[in-house]
Design an enzyme around this catalytic site. Structure first.
Site, PDB file in Angstrom:
ATOM      1  N   ASP A 111       4.445  13.386  -9.444  1.00 38.04           N
ATOM      2  CA  ASP A 111       4.162  12.110  -8.778  1.00 38.04           C
ATOM      3  C   ASP A 111       5.096  11.821  -7.603  1.00 38.04           C
ATOM      4  OD1 ASP A 111       2.580  11.957 -11.029  1.00 38.04           O
ATOM      5  OD2 ASP A 111       3.226   9.941 -11.591  1.00 38.04           O
ATOM      6  N   HIS A 164      -2.050   7.992  -6.014  1.00 35.45           N
ATOM      7  CA  HIS A 164      -0.986   7.270  -6.728  1.00 35.45           C
ATOM      8  C   HIS A 164      -0.677   5.956  -6.005  1.00 35.45           C
ATOM      9  CE1 HIS A 164       2.015   6.961  -9.768  1.00 35.45           C
ATOM     10  NE2 HIS A 164       3.054   7.260  -9.028  1.00 35.45           N
ATOM     11  N   TYR A 205       3.930   3.386 -12.567  1.00 35.09           N
ATOM     12  CA  TYR A 205       4.574   2.915 -13.810  1.00 35.09           C
ATOM     13  C   TYR A 205       3.628   2.997 -15.011  1.00 35.09           C
ATOM     14  CZ  TYR A 205       7.010   0.970  -9.850  1.00 35.09           C
ATOM     15  OH  TYR A 205       7.600   0.835  -8.623  1.00 35.09           O
ATOM     16  N   HIS A 259       8.202  14.350 -11.304  1.00 35.29           N
ATOM     17  CA  HIS A 259       8.197  13.795  -9.944  1.00 35.29           C
ATOM     18  C   HIS A 259       8.649  14.843  -8.927  1.00 35.29           C
ATOM     19  CE1 HIS A 259       8.279  10.291 -12.565  1.00 35.29           C
ATOM     20  NE2 HIS A 259       7.713   9.626 -11.575  1.00 35.29           N
TER      21      HIS A 259
END
Ligand SMILES: [Zn+2]
Length: 315
Positions: A111, A164, A205, A259
């Site tokens: 991400d 995203h 989140y 990430h």
């Protein structure tokens, strides 16, 4: 934000390596609700990412110059190299998924990019012949248009490119109109850069509610969170993240959260996961493949060919 800005170049490099071996030099250093340390080790700077998250990054400031961006393939309209599959069932818009369903598969997800570490991570995945899924933002660590060649490289290599949001807000705090803007602004970028609109998105989140999912459904999106959090965003060391994977059973059907915008993940945890998956005889595939969806029709809506960079390719 507090800033630590000492260290010569060689010192910074040494400290980066040394610190990485011991602790999470790239860890979180701020954000809403954060109660941990707000300073970084020498050679790192606490860099604002969002109201929710600040991260220690090497150097004295976050890179902003496009001159440091690795070059990628030139603009292309070639199709993904993933072998198309026509079997399986495409999940409907508005779906919220947390784990894989196809036995023996793992869908590694990254991400918050594209960022300066993403290109080399894609190289690592490609060299191993495995696939991953990238949930990209429009403007978070970097501007997606500045990394257009990296986005194309991920797509053309057969990795799944997914949304995203434009700037990574908690969607449950936004109006339907603002949620829509967060997705459509990013869609515009994907259409220009790739000529497709991704059908999958990950809410920042992992935050959703009934209203958010209803809006996402109306926009044609399927949503996915995760069922294993590597904790890379929360200061976990490489060893701490590895331990989470090493204790899993033989076929955990995981969609783990990582990430690529974090250097430690892109350079160490990501490549290690390739080795981990192989050691467990798990096939490292895209999100859609681990859900048994037809590829690439369940991944993207084709909107035309990739465009050519022009003055509108700006954040
Ligand atoms: Zn994120």
């Amino acid at each position: 934000m507090k800033q630590i800005t000492s260290g010569l170049v060689f010192g910074s490099l040494f400290l980066a390596l040394a610190a990485n071996a011991q602790q999470a030099a790239w860890g979180q250093c701020g954000g809403q609700g954060w109660t941990g340390a707000t300073t970084c080790v020498s050679g790192y700077t606490c860099t604002y990412s969002s109201n929710w998250y600040s991260q220690c990054l090497p150097g004295t400031a976050a890179p902003t110059s496009s001159s440091s961006i690795p070059s990628g393939p030139t603009n292309t309209t070639s199709a993904p190299t993933t072998t198309p599959t026509s079997g399986g069932t495409e999940l409907p818009a508005g779906t919220l998924v947390t784990g894989c369903t196809v036995p023996g598969t793992v869908a590694i997800t990254f991400d918050d990019g594209p960022y300066q570490w993403t290109s080399a991570l894609i190289d690592s995945l490609n060299a191993a012949g495995v696939k991953a899924t990238f949930f990209m933002c429009g403007k978070l660590y970097g501007c997606i248009y500045d990394y257009a060649s990296v986005v194309q490289k991920a797509y053309n290599s057969g990795h799944q490119v997914a949304a995203h949001t434009w700037s990574h807000p908690d969607l449950t705090t936004l109006s339907a109109a603002d949620v829509t803007t967060q997705l459509t602004r990013l869609e515009t970028a994907f259409k220009k850069i790739l000529g497709v609109k991704p059908k999958w998105m990950r809410p920042p989140y992992g935050a959703t509610n009934a209203a958010t999912l209803s809006t996402l459904k109306g926009l044609g999106y399927k949503a996915v969170t995760w069922n294993l959090d590597s904790g890379d965003w929360n200061g976990n060391s490489l060893a701490q993240s590895q331990a989470l994977f090493n204790k899993l059973g033989s076929d955990p059907k995981i969609i783990p959260l990582e990430h690529d915008a974090l250097q430690g993940t892109a350079q160490q945890l990501g490549p290690w996961l390739i080795t981990w998956a192989k050691s467990k005889n798990l096939k490292m595939v895209t999100l859609s493949e681990c859900l048994g969806e037809p590829i690439p029709s369940a991944q993207y809506t084709v909107t035309g060919g990739a465009g050519t960079k022009d003055s509108t390719w700006v954040c």
